[in-house]
Scaffold this active site. Structure first.
Site, PDB file in Angstrom:
ATOM      1  N   GLU A   1     -19.246   6.204  12.072  1.00 38.76           N
ATOM      2  CA  GLU A   1     -20.687   6.336  11.870  1.00 38.76           C
ATOM      3  C   GLU A   1     -21.018   7.821  11.843  1.00 38.76           C
ATOM      4  O   GLU A   1     -20.422   8.590  12.603  1.00 38.76           O
ATOM      5  CB  GLU A   1     -21.486   5.695  13.009  1.00 38.76           C
ATOM      6  CG  GLU A   1     -21.664   4.205  12.899  1.00 38.76           C
ATOM      7  CD  GLU A   1     -20.641   3.468  13.736  1.00 38.76           C
ATOM      8  OE1 GLU A   1     -20.203   4.029  14.754  1.00 38.76           O
ATOM      9  OE2 GLU A   1     -20.262   2.346  13.354  1.00 38.76           O
TER      10      GLU A   1
ATOM     11  N   TYR B   1     -16.173  13.368   4.497  1.00 37.00           N
ATOM     12  CA  TYR B   1     -15.628  12.003   4.554  1.00 37.00           C
ATOM     13  C   TYR B   1     -15.502  11.406   3.143  1.00 37.00           C
ATOM     14  O   TYR B   1     -14.474  10.811   2.807  1.00 37.00           O
ATOM     15  CB  TYR B   1     -16.507  11.107   5.436  1.00 37.00           C
ATOM     16  CG  TYR B   1     -16.592  11.579   6.876  1.00 37.00           C
ATOM     17  CD1 TYR B   1     -15.461  12.048   7.535  1.00 37.00           C
ATOM     18  CD2 TYR B   1     -17.786  11.556   7.586  1.00 37.00           C
ATOM     19  CE1 TYR B   1     -15.522  12.490   8.854  1.00 37.00           C
ATOM     20  CE2 TYR B   1     -17.864  11.983   8.902  1.00 37.00           C
ATOM     21  CZ  TYR B   1     -16.727  12.455   9.527  1.00 37.00           C
ATOM     22  OH  TYR B   1     -16.790  12.893  10.833  1.00 37.00           O
TER      23      TYR B   1
HETATM   24  C1  LIG Z   1     -18.292  18.417  10.036  1.00 37.48           C
HETATM   25  C2  LIG Z   1     -17.194  19.414  10.474  1.00 37.48           C
HETATM   26  C3  LIG Z   1     -16.203  18.701  11.383  1.00 37.48           C
HETATM   27  C4  LIG Z   1     -16.454  19.885   9.221  1.00 37.48           C
HETATM   28  O1  LIG Z   1     -15.479  20.820   9.615  1.00 37.48           O
HETATM   29  P1  LIG Z   1     -15.326  22.208   8.835  1.00 37.48           P
HETATM   30  O2  LIG Z   1     -14.098  22.874   9.343  1.00 37.48           O
HETATM   31  O3  LIG Z   1     -16.590  22.929   8.931  1.00 37.48           O
HETATM   32  O4  LIG Z   1     -15.111  21.666   7.344  1.00 37.48           O
HETATM   33  P2  LIG Z   1     -14.106  22.217   6.238  1.00 37.48           P
HETATM   34  O5  LIG Z   1     -14.170  23.699   6.152  1.00 37.48           O
HETATM   35  O6  LIG Z   1     -12.771  21.574   6.424  1.00 37.48           O
HETATM   36  O7  LIG Z   1     -14.792  21.648   4.944  1.00 37.48           O
HETATM   37  C5  LIG Z   1     -14.495  20.339   4.558  1.00 37.48           C
HETATM   38  C6  LIG Z   1     -15.550  19.802   3.621  1.00 37.48           C
HETATM   39  O8  LIG Z   1     -16.788  19.648   4.293  1.00 37.48           O
HETATM   40  C7  LIG Z   1     -17.813  19.825   3.349  1.00 37.48           C
HETATM   41  N1  LIG Z   1     -18.581  21.009   3.734  1.00 37.48           N
HETATM   42  C8  LIG Z   1     -18.173  22.083   4.441  1.00 37.48           C
HETATM   43  N2  LIG Z   1     -19.177  22.950   4.601  1.00 37.48           N
HETATM   44  C9  LIG Z   1     -20.245  22.401   3.974  1.00 37.48           C
HETATM   45  C10 LIG Z   1     -21.602  22.792   3.806  1.00 37.48           C
HETATM   46  N3  LIG Z   1     -22.072  23.952   4.299  1.00 37.48           N
HETATM   47  N4  LIG Z   1     -22.427  21.970   3.110  1.00 37.48           N
HETATM   48  C11 LIG Z   1     -21.983  20.786   2.618  1.00 37.48           C
HETATM   49  N5  LIG Z   1     -20.700  20.364   2.752  1.00 37.48           N
HETATM   50  C12 LIG Z   1     -19.866  21.152   3.421  1.00 37.48           C
HETATM   51  C13 LIG Z   1     -17.169  20.024   2.026  1.00 37.48           C
HETATM   52  O9  LIG Z   1     -16.930  18.761   1.417  1.00 37.48           O
HETATM   53  C14 LIG Z   1     -15.869  20.661   2.424  1.00 37.48           C
HETATM   54  O10 LIG Z   1     -14.890  20.523   1.475  1.00 37.48           O
HETATM   55  P3  LIG Z   1     -14.609  21.710   0.404  1.00 37.48           P
HETATM   56  O11 LIG Z   1     -14.631  23.012   1.134  1.00 37.48           O
HETATM   57  O12 LIG Z   1     -13.267  21.354  -0.147  1.00 37.48           O
HETATM   58  O13 LIG Z   1     -15.732  21.582  -0.574  1.00 37.48           O
HETATM   59  C15 LIG Z   1     -17.781  20.655  11.200  1.00 37.48           C
HETATM   60  O14 LIG Z   1     -18.679  21.290  10.347  1.00 37.48           O
HETATM   61  C16 LIG Z   1     -18.458  20.338  12.519  1.00 37.48           C
HETATM   62  O15 LIG Z   1     -17.806  20.369  13.561  1.00 37.48           O
HETATM   63  N6  LIG Z   1     -19.783  20.061  12.502  1.00 37.48           N
HETATM   64  C17 LIG Z   1     -20.501  19.740  13.741  1.00 37.48           C
HETATM   65  C18 LIG Z   1     -20.065  18.410  14.332  1.00 37.48           C
HETATM   66  C19 LIG Z   1     -20.153  17.284  13.343  1.00 37.48           C
HETATM   67  O16 LIG Z   1     -21.114  17.187  12.574  1.00 37.48           O
HETATM   68  N7  LIG Z   1     -19.159  16.368  13.396  1.00 37.48           N
HETATM   69  C20 LIG Z   1     -19.118  15.193  12.572  1.00 37.48           C
HETATM   70  C21 LIG Z   1     -19.692  14.046  13.336  1.00 37.48           C
HETATM   71  S1  LIG Z   1     -19.613  12.526  12.378  1.00 37.48           S
END
Ligand SMILES: CC(C)(COP(=O)(O)OP(=O)(O)OC[C@H]1O[C@@H](n2cnc3c(N)ncnc32)[C@H](O)[C@@H]1OP(=O)(O)O)[C@@H](O)C(=O)NCCC(=O)NCCS
Length: 157
Positions: free
Chosen positions: A107, A119
């Site tokens: 979720e 995702y």
């Molecule tokens: C969500 C989270 C885990 C993603 O981790 P991350 O290390 O920042 O993500 P990545 O650098 O691996 O990016 C993966 C993908 O996320 C998406 N993404 C990353 N930054 C983004 C942004 N600013 N806007 C939209 N999509 C974004 C893209 O699809 C990206 O893929 P791409 O770079 O190949 O286009 C991280 O941002 C986080 O910890 N957020 C706070 C907690 C959270 O929301 N957890 C999820 C709960 S369900």
């Protein structure tokens, strides 16, 4: 791709306090120490991505009767947007496959576009909406339910 000095390890109970502080900085709605402790005691997979003793990110997965659920995932605030979330998610999927689950469910907050994009990019599809599922800053927020068909994902490599 995990770089050579990055490893994935089960979180230890003595790391919970530090992780709760770190998650409190990384996300608006962090888990409590009690939630982590309960998951560890229940034998859930709490995978920490670690580089030279520093936790970069964390994911919690439970798996039973052919279904896996991703319960929590976050990356350290200062390291977000550099591919670690994707690395962690691949490890989550590999773990779910190891447990012989056929589907991985999660979720996510409706407003969490970043996580939803991540995702979707690995094949998760929206399967439903839970109204007012999460507490929000104002009122409550809907959850989008997503599923990944692991059998299909494995066939597609
Ligand atoms: C969500 C989270 C885990 C993603 O981790 P991350 O290390 O920042 O993500 P990545 O650098 O691996 O990016 C993966 C993908 O996320 C998406 N993404 C990353 N930054 C983004 C942004 N600013 N806007 C939209 N999509 C974004 C893209 O699809 C990206 O893929 P791409 O770079 O190949 O286009 C991280 O941002 C986080 O910890 N957020 C706070 C907690 C959270 O929301 N957890 C999820 C709960 S369900």
């Amino acid at each position: 791709m995990m770089c050579s000095d990055t490893v994935l390890r089960q979180l230890l109970p003595e790391q919970v306090a530090a992780v709760v502080i770190q998650e409190g900085i990384a996300t608006q709605y962090p888990w409590t120490a009690g939630m982590y402790k309960d998951c560890l005691e229940a034998g859930y997979w709490v995978g920490a991505l670690i580089e030279r003793d520093t936790i970069l990110g964390l994911a919690v997965v439970t798996s039973a009767v052919g279904e896996a659920h991703l319960l929590n995932m976050w990356v350290d605030l200062h390291r977000q947007g550099r591919g670690l979330g994707r690395t962690l998610l691949r490890a989550v999927i590999a773990h779910a496959e190891d447990t012989e689950a056929s589907s991985l469910f999660l979720e996510v907050r409706l407003g969490n576009g970043r996580a939803r994009n991540l995702y979707e990019s690995v094949g998760f599809r929206e399967i439903g909406l839970r109204k007012d599922y999460y507490p929000g800053v104002v009122g409550r927020e809907d959850a989008v339910c997503m599923a990944l068909n692991l059998k299909q994902a494995m066939r597609q490599g």
